[in-house]
Design a protein around this motif. Structure first.
Motif, PDB file in Angstrom:
ATOM      1  N   VAL A 120       0.819  -1.215   0.000  1.00 29.59           N
ATOM      2  CA  VAL A 120       0.000   0.000   0.000  1.00 29.59           C
ATOM      3  C   VAL A 120       0.854   1.267   0.000  1.00 29.59           C
ATOM      4  CG1 VAL A 120      -1.759   1.307   1.255  1.00 29.59           C
ATOM      5  CG2 VAL A 120      -2.013  -1.165   0.966  1.00 29.59           C
ATOM      6  N   PRO A 121       1.894   1.384   0.841  1.00 32.18           N
ATOM      7  CA  PRO A 121       2.729   2.586   0.739  1.00 32.18           C
ATOM      8  C   PRO A 121       3.422   2.717  -0.623  1.00 32.18           C
ATOM      9  CG  PRO A 121       3.074   1.516   2.841  1.00 32.18           C
ATOM     10  CD  PRO A 121       2.265   0.570   2.016  1.00 32.18           C
ATOM     11  N   ALA A 122       3.833   1.592  -1.207  1.00 31.62           N
ATOM     12  CA  ALA A 122       4.456   1.659  -2.533  1.00 31.62           C
ATOM     13  C   ALA A 122       3.446   2.130  -3.572  1.00 31.62           C
ATOM     14  CB  ALA A 122       5.020   0.291  -2.920  1.00 31.62           C
ATOM     15  N   LEU A 127       1.599   6.470  -7.172  1.00 35.71           N
ATOM     16  CA  LEU A 127       0.512   7.333  -7.626  1.00 35.71           C
ATOM     17  C   LEU A 127       0.812   8.807  -7.344  1.00 35.71           C
ATOM     18  CD1 LEU A 127      -2.558   5.169  -6.581  1.00 35.71           C
ATOM     19  CD2 LEU A 127      -1.674   5.524  -8.896  1.00 35.71           C
ATOM     20  N   ALA A 128       1.661   9.065  -6.360  1.00 34.05           N
ATOM     21  CA  ALA A 128       2.065  10.440  -6.059  1.00 34.05           C
ATOM     22  C   ALA A 128       3.179  10.938  -6.977  1.00 34.05           C
ATOM     23  CB  ALA A 128       2.510  10.543  -4.601  1.00 34.05           C
ATOM     24  N   GLY A 129       3.671  10.059  -7.854  1.00 32.00           N
ATOM     25  CA  GLY A 129       4.724  10.443  -8.780  1.00 32.00           C
ATOM     26  C   GLY A 129       6.133  10.229  -8.271  1.00 32.00           C
ATOM     27  N   ASP A 130       6.274   9.540  -7.148  1.00 28.53           N
ATOM     28  CA  ASP A 130       7.600   9.315  -6.569  1.00 28.53           C
ATOM     29  C   ASP A 130       8.360   8.246  -7.354  1.00 28.53           C
ATOM     30  OD1 ASP A 130       6.798  11.083  -4.608  1.00 28.53           O
ATOM     31  OD2 ASP A 130       6.277   9.505  -3.168  1.00 28.53           O
ATOM     32  N   GLU A 131       9.669   8.343  -7.333  1.00 26.68           N
ATOM     33  CA  GLU A 131      10.526   7.265  -7.831  1.00 26.68           C
ATOM     34  C   GLU A 131      10.914   6.411  -6.645  1.00 26.68           C
ATOM     35  OE1 GLU A 131      14.943   6.767  -9.751  1.00 26.68           O
ATOM     36  OE2 GLU A 131      13.575   8.230 -10.686  1.00 26.68           O
ATOM     37  N   LEU A 132      10.656   5.111  -6.742  1.00 27.30           N
ATOM     38  CA  LEU A 132      10.780   4.252  -5.575  1.00 27.30           C
ATOM     39  C   LEU A 132      11.831   3.167  -5.757  1.00 27.30           C
ATOM     40  CD1 LEU A 132       7.067   3.631  -4.494  1.00 27.30           C
ATOM     41  CD2 LEU A 132       8.624   5.433  -3.754  1.00 27.30           C
ATOM     42  N   ASP A 133      12.549   2.945  -4.687  1.00 29.51           N
ATOM     43  CA  ASP A 133      13.404   1.770  -4.522  1.00 29.51           C
ATOM     44  C   ASP A 133      12.900   1.042  -3.290  1.00 29.51           C
ATOM     45  OD1 ASP A 133      15.729   1.910  -6.524  1.00 29.51           O
ATOM     46  OD2 ASP A 133      15.729   3.933  -5.666  1.00 29.51           O
ATOM     47  N   VAL A 134      12.410  -0.153  -3.465  1.00 31.28           N
ATOM     48  CA  VAL A 134      11.854  -0.931  -2.365  1.00 31.28           C
ATOM     49  C   VAL A 134      12.465  -2.324  -2.416  1.00 31.28           C
ATOM     50  CG1 VAL A 134       9.762  -1.869  -1.311  1.00 31.28           C
ATOM     51  CG2 VAL A 134       9.680   0.353  -2.461  1.00 31.28           C
ATOM     52  N   ASP A 135      12.955  -2.778  -1.291  1.00 31.68           N
ATOM     53  CA  ASP A 135      13.527  -4.123  -1.197  1.00 31.68           C
ATOM     54  C   ASP A 135      12.835  -4.843  -0.057  1.00 31.68           C
ATOM     55  OD1 ASP A 135      15.074  -6.354  -1.544  1.00 31.68           O
ATOM     56  OD2 ASP A 135      16.840  -5.536  -0.526  1.00 31.68           O
ATOM     57  N   GLY A 136      11.595  -5.264  -0.306  1.00 26.86           N
ATOM     58  CA  GLY A 136      10.806  -5.891   0.730  1.00 26.86           C
ATOM     59  C   GLY A 136      10.730  -7.392   0.557  1.00 26.86           C
ATOM     60  N   ARG A 137       9.967  -7.994   1.417  1.00 23.34           N
ATOM     61  CA  ARG A 137       9.766  -9.452   1.327  1.00 23.34           C
ATOM     62  C   ARG A 137       8.960  -9.800   0.083  1.00 23.34           C
ATOM     63  NH1 ARG A 137       6.941 -13.075   6.159  1.00 23.34           N
ATOM     64  NH2 ARG A 137       7.041 -15.107   5.100  1.00 23.34           N
ATOM     65  N   VAL A 139       7.499  -6.931  -2.110  1.00 25.73           N
ATOM     66  CA  VAL A 139       7.535  -5.819  -3.063  1.00 25.73           C
ATOM     67  C   VAL A 139       8.977  -5.431  -3.333  1.00 25.73           C
ATOM     68  CG1 VAL A 139       6.896  -3.420  -3.483  1.00 25.73           C
ATOM     69  CG2 VAL A 139       5.273  -4.968  -2.362  1.00 25.73           C
ATOM     70  N   THR A 140       9.364  -5.490  -4.611  1.00 24.54           N
ATOM     71  CA  THR A 140      10.699  -5.096  -5.041  1.00 24.54           C
ATOM     72  C   THR A 140      10.569  -4.108  -6.186  1.00 24.54           C
ATOM     73  OG1 THR A 140      11.620  -7.256  -4.421  1.00 24.54           O
ATOM     74  CG2 THR A 140      12.914  -5.885  -5.941  1.00 24.54           C
ATOM     75  N   LEU A 141      11.142  -2.929  -5.998  1.00 24.99           N
ATOM     76  CA  LEU A 141      11.130  -1.892  -7.033  1.00 24.99           C
ATOM     77  C   LEU A 141      12.519  -1.297  -7.130  1.00 24.99           C
ATOM     78  CD1 LEU A 141       7.824  -0.055  -5.986  1.00 24.99           C
ATOM     79  CD2 LEU A 141       8.091  -1.692  -7.870  1.00 24.99           C
ATOM     80  N   ARG A 142      12.987  -1.094  -8.362  1.00 28.64           N
ATOM     81  CA  ARG A 142      14.316  -0.534  -8.599  1.00 28.64           C
ATOM     82  C   ARG A 142      14.167   0.715  -9.469  1.00 28.64           C
ATOM     83  NH1 ARG A 142      15.270  -3.600  -5.122  1.00 28.64           N
ATOM     84  NH2 ARG A 142      16.558  -5.483  -5.141  1.00 28.64           N
ATOM     85  N   GLY A 143      14.173   1.869  -8.848  1.00 25.09           N
ATOM     86  CA  GLY A 143      14.065   3.109  -9.608  1.00 25.09           C
ATOM     87  C   GLY A 143      12.787   3.190 -10.424  1.00 25.09           C
TER      88      GLY A 143
END
Length: 289
Positions: A120-122, A127-137, A139-143
């Motif tokens: 949910v935070p990702a 949706l807010a237009g942020d660039e995200l790096d997330v390394d979760g169990r 959720v994984t996002l790279r730029g």
């Protein structure tokens, strides 16, 4: 502000009836029509887009789409696309999904709470237009950043039932969807848990709480509403029925419990167009109160 909406139930009505239902809801003055995505019925996002394209004012709520079925980036793309096409008219929600169904498609996770805490935070960030790096169990996002995020990000709702999920929805989401079948006292306890958790985490802004409530209009309305509530204690306190004025009065207990919106769930064996006509009148009565 107290608000009234209505539901299109995919169990009692087929996808072939959906667009007619959408037109009936808007013509009746229903402000919001909510649907959900259960395996293996109709797609929430495709249905929402089709409904918005056929209407001018009606808002469409998704309560909910299951998180395990979609990568969070794909969900963000779906929501952003619909929001840019129909600004301010989509109310997107996500949830755990029914765990056996998630297992059927190989998407069941060991910790649904961890998934929600990451997802949910990702989703809100994308949706807010942020660039995200997330390394979760889960959720994984790279730029990752949406090329065309919404101009105004919509609220992201989370469905919640148990005490831990209720509190987590208050911590990470912008709103919470509560399922039908509860008494006003049970709803009030859920509202307290959500708002306490949100306060403890220092989240700014309002948290919108939506409660589904079983409803029926017309002949044998009471019997139909009570039958759909099922075998629970105090079934008469878990539904509303009667003429629109009686249904409007019945929703007051749920608003007094602290919810911001009551979404009327049509009881089985009723005419859907008539239900939306009644729901539109309830919306007018509640809005004028």
């Amino acid at each position: 502000m107290t608000r009234i909406g209505a539901i299109f139930n995919p169990y009692t009505h087929s996808p072939d009836e959906f667009l007619a239902a959408v037109r009936d809801a808007e013509a009746a003055g229903v402000p919001e029509l909510w649907l959900w995505e259960d395996c293996f019925r109709q797609s929430a996002f495709a249905a929402a887009a089709a409904a918005l394209a056929r209407t001018e004012r009606l808002k469409i709520g998704i309560g909910i789409a299951p998180m395990p079925l979609r990568n969070v980036a794909a969900t963000a793309m779906e929501i952003a696309t619909i929001e840019r096409l129909f600004p301010g008219r989509l109310l997107p929600g996500v949830g755990h999904g029914v765990l056996p169904w998630m297992g059927q498609v190989g998407a069941r996770v060991a910790s649904p709470l961890t998934l929600m805490r990451e997802y949910v935070p990702a989703l809100r960030g994308l949706l807010a237009g942020d660039e995200l790096d997330v390394d979760g169990r889960y959720v994984t996002l790279r730029g990752v950043r949406l090329d065309a995020p919404p101009v105004t990000p919509p609220r992201v709702y989370a469905a919640a039932e148990g005490p831990k999920t209720l509190r987590l929805s208050g911590e990470v989401a912008d709103g919470t969807v509560l399922d039908s079948g509860h008494t006003p006292e049970e709803v009030a306890a859920s509202v307290r848990a959500i708002r306490e958790a949100r306060s403890e985490t220092g989240r700014d802004g309002a948290h919108d709480i939506v409660a589904y409530v079983m409803a029926a209009f017309g002949p044998d309305a009471e019997a139909r509403a009570i039958a759909d509530v099922g075998e629970r204690d105090d079934p008469h306190r878990r539904a509303v029925w009667g003429e629109p004025s009686e249904v409007a009065a019945g929703t007051r207990a749920f608003f007094d419990a602290g919810v911001d919106e009551v979404i009327l769930l049509p009881a089985s064996r009723g005419d859907l167009a008539a239900f939306y006509a009644g729901s539109g009148e309830v919306a007018r009565l509640v809005g004028a109160a």
